[in-house]
Design a protein around this motif. Structure first.
Motif, mmCIF file in Angstrom:
data_model
loop_
_atom_site.group_PDB
_atom_site.id
_atom_site.type_symbol
_atom_site.label_atom_id
_atom_site.label_comp_id
_atom_site.label_asym_id
_atom_site.label_seq_id
_atom_site.Cartn_x
_atom_site.Cartn_y
_atom_site.Cartn_z
ATOM 1 N N UNK A 199 14.094 -2.298 0.296
ATOM 2 C CA UNK A 199 13.293 -2.651 -0.846
ATOM 3 C C UNK A 199 12.231 -3.653 -0.376
ATOM 4 N N UNK A 200 11.022 -3.406 -0.759
ATOM 5 C CA UNK A 200 9.912 -4.285 -0.420
ATOM 6 C C UNK A 200 9.467 -4.966 -1.714
ATOM 7 N N UNK A 201 9.650 -6.272 -1.774
ATOM 8 C CA UNK A 201 9.347 -7.021 -2.989
ATOM 9 C C UNK A 201 7.963 -7.649 -2.912
ATOM 10 N N UNK A 202 7.288 -7.681 -4.057
ATOM 11 C CA UNK A 202 5.975 -8.290 -4.216
ATOM 12 C C UNK A 202 4.938 -7.658 -3.286
ATOM 13 N N UNK A 203 5.053 -6.354 -3.122
ATOM 14 C CA UNK A 203 4.096 -5.592 -2.327
ATOM 15 C C UNK A 203 2.765 -5.550 -3.071
ATOM 16 N N UNK A 204 1.672 -5.827 -2.374
ATOM 17 C CA UNK A 204 0.345 -5.862 -2.984
ATOM 18 C C UNK A 204 -0.525 -4.819 -2.277
ATOM 19 N N UNK A 205 -0.502 -3.565 -2.763
ATOM 20 C CA UNK A 205 -1.280 -2.512 -2.103
ATOM 21 C C UNK A 205 -2.742 -2.508 -2.545
ATOM 22 N N UNK A 206 -3.553 -1.839 -1.758
ATOM 23 C CA UNK A 206 -4.966 -1.690 -2.099
ATOM 24 C C UNK A 206 -5.109 -0.851 -3.365
ATOM 25 N N UNK A 207 -6.200 -1.076 -4.080
ATOM 26 C CA UNK A 207 -6.517 -0.279 -5.261
ATOM 27 C C UNK A 207 -6.683 1.176 -4.827
ATOM 28 N N UNK A 208 -6.146 2.119 -5.593
ATOM 29 C CA UNK A 208 -6.291 3.539 -5.222
ATOM 30 C C UNK A 208 -7.751 3.931 -5.005
ATOM 31 N N UNK A 209 -7.983 4.722 -3.971
ATOM 32 C CA UNK A 209 -9.332 5.194 -3.668
ATOM 33 C C UNK A 209 -10.181 4.219 -2.880
ATOM 34 N N UNK A 236 11.036 3.585 2.907
ATOM 35 C CA UNK A 236 11.644 3.755 4.223
ATOM 36 C C UNK A 236 10.509 3.675 5.231
ATOM 37 N N UNK A 237 10.729 2.984 6.324
ATOM 38 C CA UNK A 237 9.666 2.785 7.306
ATOM 39 C C UNK A 237 10.177 3.147 8.696
ATOM 40 N N UNK A 238 9.380 3.934 9.399
ATOM 41 C CA UNK A 238 9.655 4.267 10.792
ATOM 42 C C UNK A 238 8.621 3.527 11.628
ATOM 43 N N UNK A 239 9.088 2.679 12.534
ATOM 44 C CA UNK A 239 8.194 1.894 13.378
ATOM 45 C C UNK A 239 8.163 2.468 14.786
ATOM 46 N N UNK A 240 6.979 2.467 15.393
ATOM 47 C CA UNK A 240 6.847 2.784 16.809
ATOM 48 C C UNK A 240 6.609 1.462 17.534
ATOM 49 N N UNK A 241 7.382 1.237 18.579
ATOM 50 C CA UNK A 241 7.271 -0.002 19.352
ATOM 51 C C UNK A 241 6.908 0.352 20.777
ATOM 52 N N UNK A 242 5.957 -0.369 21.320
ATOM 53 C CA UNK A 242 5.591 -0.228 22.730
ATOM 54 C C UNK A 242 5.347 -1.612 23.290
ATOM 55 N N UNK A 243 5.992 -1.923 24.373
ATOM 56 C CA UNK A 243 5.787 -3.215 25.016
ATOM 57 C C UNK A 243 6.137 -4.397 24.137
ATOM 58 N N UNK A 244 7.128 -4.232 23.276
ATOM 59 C CA UNK A 244 7.558 -5.323 22.415
ATOM 60 C C UNK A 244 6.666 -5.550 21.200
ATOM 61 N N UNK A 245 5.753 -4.617 20.915
ATOM 62 C CA UNK A 245 4.857 -4.757 19.765
ATOM 63 C C UNK A 245 4.920 -3.505 18.905
ATOM 64 N N UNK A 262 8.421 6.994 0.575
ATOM 65 C CA UNK A 262 9.131 6.481 -0.589
ATOM 66 C C UNK A 262 10.628 6.726 -0.427
ATOM 67 N N UNK A 263 11.439 5.734 -0.751
ATOM 68 C CA UNK A 263 12.899 5.858 -0.695
ATOM 69 C C UNK A 263 13.384 6.336 -2.065
ATOM 70 N N UNK A 264 13.085 7.585 -2.367
ATOM 71 C CA UNK A 264 13.403 8.152 -3.679
ATOM 72 C C UNK A 264 14.898 8.108 -3.973
ATOM 73 N N UNK A 265 15.717 8.230 -2.937
ATOM 74 C CA UNK A 265 17.175 8.212 -3.123
ATOM 75 C C UNK A 265 17.744 6.799 -3.107
ATOM 76 N N UNK A 266 16.873 5.809 -2.881
ATOM 77 C CA UNK A 266 17.275 4.393 -2.794
ATOM 78 C C UNK A 266 18.414 4.194 -1.787
ATOM 79 N N UNK A 308 22.967 9.419 5.953
ATOM 80 C CA UNK A 308 21.540 9.362 6.263
ATOM 81 C C UNK A 308 21.044 10.568 7.053
ATOM 82 N N UNK A 309 21.801 11.042 8.030
ATOM 83 C CA UNK A 309 21.320 12.137 8.874
ATOM 84 C C UNK A 309 21.171 13.452 8.105
#
Length: 98
Positions: free
Chosen positions: A1-11, A29-38, A46-50, A62-63
């Motif tokens: 859950x991401x609280x107080x998310x402030x996204x850009x205005x649509x468009x 749900x977020x998938x991160x790619x990491x390279x060199x520690x960054x 969207x985590x529709x199933x929560x 999950x799988x």
């Protein structure tokens, strides 16, 4: 859950320079790619199933989800082959100190 998310205005550009929406809670749900520690890239769904709020949703649950399969396909696409092995951490079942 991401609280107080402030996204850009649509468009508008995603950086919010042309305005943002009111803060809100999003189940993501977020998938991160990491390279060199960054963090180099990320994919958000969207985590529709929560699933993130369900402490009983372990690896076996999950799988089988569409979200997992979509992220696994993205990993395979980025690697140019199979996604490969993964390590599962259930953070709902992690001892804490204090």
């Amino acid at each position: 859950m991401h609280e107080r998310l402030v996204p850009a205005t649509p468009g508008t550009p995603p950086d919010g320079k042309l305005g943002v929406r009111e803060p809100r809670t999003e189940h993501l749900l977020v998938l991160y790619e990491e390279k060199g520690g960054k963090i180099t890239r990320m994919w958000i769904r969207a985590d529709a199933e929560k699933l993130g709020q369900d402490p009983t949703a372990g690896e076996d649950v999950l799988v089988r989800t569409d979200a997992y399969k979509a992220f696994e396909a993205k990993i395979a696409e980025c690697k140019g082959g199979k996604a490969g092995d993964f390590i599962f951490h259930n953070y709902h079942n992690t001892p804490t100190v204090g």
